[in-house]
Design a protein around this motif. Structure first.
Motif, PDB file in Angstrom:
ATOM      1  N   GLY A 197       0.817  -1.210   0.000  1.00  0.00           N
ATOM      2  CA  GLY A 197       0.000   0.000   0.000  1.00  0.00           C
ATOM      3  C   GLY A 197       0.849   1.258   0.000  1.00  0.00           C
ATOM      4  O   GLY A 197       2.063   1.227  -0.177  1.00  0.00           O
ATOM      5  N   LEU A 235      -5.657   1.273  -2.926  1.00  0.00           N
ATOM      6  CA  LEU A 235      -6.794   0.525  -2.376  1.00  0.00           C
ATOM      7  C   LEU A 235      -7.947   0.467  -3.371  1.00  0.00           C
ATOM      8  O   LEU A 235      -8.635  -0.543  -3.480  1.00  0.00           O
ATOM      9  CB  LEU A 235      -7.250   1.173  -1.063  1.00  0.00           C
ATOM     10  CG  LEU A 235      -6.261   1.090   0.110  1.00  0.00           C
ATOM     11  CD1 LEU A 235      -6.824   1.804   1.331  1.00  0.00           C
ATOM     12  CD2 LEU A 235      -5.944  -0.356   0.437  1.00  0.00           C
ATOM     13  N   SER A 239      -5.407   0.378   6.136  1.00  0.00           N
ATOM     14  CA  SER A 239      -5.399  -0.391   4.892  1.00  0.00           C
ATOM     15  C   SER A 239      -5.097  -1.861   5.123  1.00  0.00           C
ATOM     16  O   SER A 239      -5.314  -2.699   4.244  1.00  0.00           O
ATOM     17  CB  SER A 239      -4.374   0.190   3.910  1.00  0.00           C
ATOM     18  OG  SER A 239      -3.041  -0.070   4.358  1.00  0.00           O
TER      19      SER A 239
END
Length: 279
Positions: free
Chosen positions: A34, A44, A162
């Motif tokens: 991420g 995402l 995330s």
């Protein structure tokens, strides 16, 4: 001269945008790593909904540019729009570096270093990549917090949650990548954009001031002071310069007065539209 600076900054931003896109397309996204800020939301969006990163980058950064328009200089906003357009363009290109590995720490490290280099290049050229750099630029301008440290804070706000989508291990790799990019960013900006505050105490202050002003086209402040021991008036010179100028400035002062006292300090932030006029 103005056009040369704009051309140089514009070209530098294009190079930074290319490095930034390579870090995302070839090292982060292929290995499910991420990011923070808008880039993290872009990744995402790609992982969960298969939304092209270029589109997410353009839309979200456009909104943050509107926020930065109120707090940052118009020149910075213009360069930031230029950076966003090129990043969005480069994100649509095919992979440049075809790199695949099961050792996910490697792409996290390489991606972090490349992101730090890319952001340092763009910020050094008076721009931002919008996203968390817009917020970091605002914090740096008003609070003096280093750009990389401020960015790391805002990026972690996105990166830590995330983990629900990319998994705990990849979340940890993301934090490593963000930390490395912040360290590289701070180091490069400190090296290329560092300022020095120089205080000069000498009986030949007038000659030194004239010489420095003529040779370096450098603004100088004359501070009225008085020595405590002899109670004698002793004006001091105060100069803000770059590290490169400092390397030449000190020998010039020594040639005029070898007994001159020269005190050099690092400056975290300098804010002035026309520094020479103020000094």
């Amino acid at each position: 001269m103005r056009r040369e600076i704009i051309f140089k900054n514009g070209l530098g931003i294009v190079v930074g945008a290319l490095i930034y896109a390579v870090a995302i397309n070839d090292f982060l996204i292929p290995h499910q790593i991420g990011e923070g800020g808008v880039t993290g939301l872009t990744a995402l969006g790609y992982y969960t909904l298969a939304i092209p990163p270029a589109i997410t980058n353009l839309v979200l950064n456009g909104l943050l540019i509107a926020v930065g328009y109120r707090y940052l200089e118009r020149q910075t906003i213009g360069y930031s729009i230029w950076a966003i357009l090129w990043i969005s363009l480069f994100l649509r290109l095919p992979h440049i570096v075809h790199y695949q590995t099961t050792q996910t720490l490697i792409p996290a490290v390489i991606g972090g270093v490349l992101m730090g280099i890319a952001m340092a290049t763009i910020i050094h050229c008076q721009g931002t990549i919008a996203g968390s750099t817009i917020l970091a630029k605002i914090v740096n301008r008003y609070l003096g917090i280093p750009n990389g440290s401020a960015m790391l804070f805002f990026d972690l706000i996105v990166a830590i949650p995330s983990g629900v989508i990319i998994g705990f291990q990849n979340m940890l790799l993301t934090i490593i990548e963000l930390y490395l990019s912040a360290v590289v960013l701070n180091k490069l900006l400190a090296k290329f954009g560092a300022k020095r505050a120089v205080t000069i105490i000498s009986n030949q202050y007038a000659t030194i001031a004239t010489t420095l002003s003529e040779q370096f086209n450098q603004g100088i402040t004359l501070i009225k002071a008085q020595g405590y021991y002899r109670q004698k008036a002793q004006p001091m010179l105060y100069v803000i310069c770059t590290a490169k100028q400092l390397a030449t400035l000190v020998p010039v002062v020594s040639q005029i007065d070898e007994k001159a006292l020269v005190v050099v300090e690092e400056v975290r932030s300098v804010q002035a539209a026309q520094l020479k006029q103020l000094l």
